[in-house]
Design a protein around this motif. Structure first.
Motif, PDB file in Angstrom:
ATOM      1  N   ALA A 141       0.898  -1.429   0.005  1.00 45.25           N
ATOM      2  CA  ALA A 141      -0.010   0.135   0.071  1.00 45.25           C
ATOM      3  C   ALA A 141       0.791   1.487   0.015  1.00 45.25           C
ATOM      4  O   ALA A 141       0.660   2.201  -0.671  1.00 45.25           O
ATOM      5  N   PRO A 142       1.930   1.300   0.993  1.00 44.66           N
ATOM      6  CA  PRO A 142       2.507   2.453   1.112  1.00 44.66           C
ATOM      7  C   PRO A 142       3.376   2.814  -0.363  1.00 44.66           C
ATOM      8  O   PRO A 142       3.735   3.861  -1.213  1.00 44.66           O
ATOM      9  N   LEU A 143       3.753   1.679  -0.941  1.00 41.74           N
ATOM     10  CA  LEU A 143       4.627   1.841  -2.287  1.00 41.74           C
ATOM     11  C   LEU A 143       3.763   2.178  -3.382  1.00 41.74           C
ATOM     12  O   LEU A 143       3.918   2.648  -4.276  1.00 41.74           O
ATOM     13  N   PHE A 144       2.467   1.481  -3.277  1.00 44.13           N
ATOM     14  CA  PHE A 144       1.345   1.952  -4.255  1.00 44.13           C
ATOM     15  C   PHE A 144       1.183   3.463  -4.274  1.00 44.13           C
ATOM     16  O   PHE A 144       1.069   4.139  -5.377  1.00 44.13           O
ATOM     17  N   TYR A 145       0.871   4.036  -3.106  1.00 45.98           N
ATOM     18  CA  TYR A 145       0.695   5.459  -3.176  1.00 45.98           C
ATOM     19  C   TYR A 145       1.696   6.378  -3.225  1.00 45.98           C
ATOM     20  O   TYR A 145       1.656   7.515  -3.785  1.00 45.98           O
ATOM     21  N   LEU A 146       3.026   5.880  -3.128  1.00 44.73           N
ATOM     22  CA  LEU A 146       4.268   6.454  -3.433  1.00 44.73           C
ATOM     23  C   LEU A 146       4.555   6.607  -4.950  1.00 44.73           C
ATOM     24  O   LEU A 146       4.881   7.799  -5.465  1.00 44.73           O
ATOM     25  N   LEU A 147       4.186   5.446  -5.454  1.00 41.40           N
ATOM     26  CA  LEU A 147       4.364   5.439  -6.783  1.00 41.40           C
ATOM     27  C   LEU A 147       3.586   6.206  -7.592  1.00 41.40           C
ATOM     28  O   LEU A 147       3.863   6.919  -8.755  1.00 41.40           O
ATOM     29  N   LEU A 148       2.161   6.469  -7.156  1.00 42.59           N
ATOM     30  CA  LEU A 148       1.162   7.358  -7.649  1.00 42.59           C
ATOM     31  C   LEU A 148       1.401   8.866  -7.487  1.00 42.59           C
ATOM     32  O   LEU A 148       1.110   9.380  -8.183  1.00 42.59           O
ATOM     33  N   PHE A 149       1.479   9.375  -6.170  1.00 41.50           N
ATOM     34  CA  PHE A 149       1.357  10.455  -5.629  1.00 41.50           C
ATOM     35  C   PHE A 149       2.554  10.996  -4.925  1.00 41.50           C
ATOM     36  O   PHE A 149       2.814  12.079  -4.326  1.00 41.50           O
ATOM     37  N   GLY A 150       3.868   9.997  -5.043  1.00 38.19           N
ATOM     38  CA  GLY A 150       4.862  10.601  -4.475  1.00 38.19           C
ATOM     39  C   GLY A 150       4.943  10.342  -2.751  1.00 38.19           C
ATOM     40  O   GLY A 150       4.196   9.927  -2.261  1.00 38.19           O
ATOM     41  N   ASP A 185      -9.607   3.801   6.100  1.00 36.14           N
ATOM     42  CA  ASP A 185      -8.656   3.207   5.964  1.00 36.14           C
ATOM     43  C   ASP A 185      -9.129   1.746   5.009  1.00 36.14           C
ATOM     44  O   ASP A 185      -8.180   1.511   4.104  1.00 36.14           O
ATOM     45  N   ASP A 186     -10.129   1.456   5.062  1.00 35.40           N
ATOM     46  CA  ASP A 186     -10.737   0.433   4.398  1.00 35.40           C
ATOM     47  C   ASP A 186     -10.743   1.074   2.688  1.00 35.40           C
ATOM     48  O   ASP A 186     -10.513   0.234   1.811  1.00 35.40           O
ATOM     49  N   ILE A 187     -11.145   1.893   2.603  1.00 36.85           N
ATOM     50  CA  ILE A 187     -10.914   2.682   1.025  1.00 36.85           C
ATOM     51  C   ILE A 187      -9.578   2.582   0.472  1.00 36.85           C
ATOM     52  O   ILE A 187      -9.289   2.235  -0.508  1.00 36.85           O
ATOM     53  N   ALA A 188      -8.670   3.112   1.460  1.00 38.36           N
ATOM     54  CA  ALA A 188      -7.291   3.321   1.086  1.00 38.36           C
ATOM     55  C   ALA A 188      -6.455   2.017   0.583  1.00 38.36           C
ATOM     56  O   ALA A 188      -5.975   2.085  -0.148  1.00 38.36           O
ATOM     57  N   PRO A 192      -4.730  -2.047  -2.618  1.00 43.63           N
ATOM     58  CA  PRO A 192      -3.559  -2.629  -2.473  1.00 43.63           C
ATOM     59  C   PRO A 192      -3.599  -4.073  -2.004  1.00 43.63           C
ATOM     60  O   PRO A 192      -2.856  -4.880  -2.083  1.00 43.63           O
ATOM     61  N   SER A 193      -4.742  -4.492  -1.214  1.00 40.71           N
ATOM     62  CA  SER A 193      -4.856  -5.576  -0.346  1.00 40.71           C
ATOM     63  C   SER A 193      -5.267  -6.726  -1.536  1.00 40.71           C
ATOM     64  O   SER A 193      -4.771  -7.709  -1.456  1.00 40.71           O
ATOM     65  N   ARG A 194      -5.926  -6.485  -2.510  1.00 41.73           N
ATOM     66  CA  ARG A 194      -5.928  -7.277  -3.750  1.00 41.73           C
ATOM     67  C   ARG A 194      -4.868  -7.581  -4.552  1.00 41.73           C
ATOM     68  O   ARG A 194      -4.848  -8.511  -5.030  1.00 41.73           O
ATOM     69  N   ILE A 195      -4.027  -6.383  -4.606  1.00 39.01           N
ATOM     70  CA  ILE A 195      -2.857  -6.540  -5.202  1.00 39.01           C
ATOM     71  C   ILE A 195      -1.949  -7.608  -4.629  1.00 39.01           C
ATOM     72  O   ILE A 195      -1.146  -8.330  -5.127  1.00 39.01           O
ATOM     73  N   THR A 196      -1.785  -7.188  -3.406  1.00 37.54           N
ATOM     74  CA  THR A 196      -1.232  -8.153  -2.334  1.00 37.54           C
ATOM     75  C   THR A 196      -1.364  -9.842  -2.598  1.00 37.54           C
ATOM     76  O   THR A 196      -0.469 -10.287  -2.684  1.00 37.54           O
TER      77      THR A 196
END
Length: 297
Positions: A141-150, A185-188, A192-196
């Motif tokens: 999840a943090p990597l996902f949002y880092l990749l998208l939004f820095g 948190d559920d939305i965020a 990512p949970s499904r990617i994992t």
């Protein structure tokens, strides 16, 4: 250059982990949440909304300002990557779960369930569930949002996740106060949970079990946690989940996975064994995206 920042951040985290000489950003977030709660807590939804808005605003302004000030120079990108590595908890998660093999009593530091009367199998099960769930919350999840939004995206996500971990409980104290934090948190974590879960199955050549993982994962009380847990259970051929004690009360939970109910430390080793392949595939994917982006600039 969010891609390069993400690649640097992941490599730094895997190589070094947490920086012991500075206070972790999540600790500062936790201190703010505790301060706000001690001063402004009310058993109502609006008070919890103000907590969420205030922390996300503070973290967002600070992280976006840092990203702006560092800019897109090579040095700025490198520093951003080092800072962003603190939003990823891959090394810490791996070492914490591995530690349970030698120190089973340390499970109390990793889970919110009651741990006093857990059997060795229960402890091993809790470790694997924690590893699966936190691969999503602490790594993907943090990597996902880092990749998208820095930098801003990564740390705003960490603020959302920290809020949920501290006040997002369904009990008398936090049912109203923490409800907004829990839903956010559920939305965020939805994607990512499904990617994992997909990555867990992919790394273990068990993609044919994806429909079963989706079916089982949807039965979890959380809209997200069940997916990586079910994928891990199906991969290891063990049953995870089941009735669990929280705060002295038994919570009836469905089972995830299939196979043995008796879970051993060998199963923990097998779960952790996928880490090196996860590193390879994430670094490979980020590198390919980076090269493609640079080639088409």
């Amino acid at each position: 250059m969010h891609i390069l920042v993400s690649l640097i951040a992941y490599i730094v985290d895997r190589a070094i982990g947490e920086f012991s000489f500075i206070t972790h950003p999540v600790v500062w977030m936790g201190r703010y949440i505790s301060w706000f709660e001690n001063r402004f807590y009310k058993d109502e939804l609006l008070a919890g909304v103000w907590l969420w808005v205030s922390l996300v605003f503070i973290v967002g302004v600070l992280s976006c300002s840092i990203e702006y000030l560092l800019g897109n120079s090579w040095l700025g990108i490198l520093i951003q990557g080092v800072i962003a590595s603190s939003a990823i908890a891959s090394k810490m998660l791996y070492e914490s779960v591995k530690d349970i093999i030698k120190n089973p009593n340390h499970i109390k530091y990793l889970v919110s369930r009651d741990t006093k009367d857990l059997t060795p199998s229960d402890i091993n099960k809790a470790s694997i569930e924690t590893y699966a769930e936190n691969l999503s919350d602490g790594v993907i999840a943090p990597l996902f949002y880092l990749l998208l939004f820095g930098l801003c995206g990564a740390f705003v996500y960490k603020a959302i996740n920290t809020l949920d971990s501290m006040v997002g409980y369904r009990n008398d104290k936090y049912e109203r106060f923490g409800k907004f934090s829990a839903k956010a948190d559920d939305i965020a974590n939805f994607i990512p949970s499904r990617i994992t879960a997909l990555l867990i199955l992919l790394l273990n050549f068990k993609l044919e079990k994806l429909p079963q993982s989706i079916k089982q994962g949807s039965k979890h009380e959380s809209p997200n946690a069940g997916y990586p847990i079910s994928a891990m259970g199906l991969t290891l051929n063990v049953k995870l989940g089941g009735d669990t004690s929280y705060f002295g009360k038994i919570k009836h939970k469905p089972t995830f996975g299939e196979g043995r109910e008796e879970i051993t430390t060998d199963d923990i080793h097998k779960a952790l064994g996928m880490q090196k392949w996860l590193d390879v595939i994430l670094i490979f994917i980020l590198s390919i995206i980076l090269l493609y982006t640079l080639h088409h600039r």
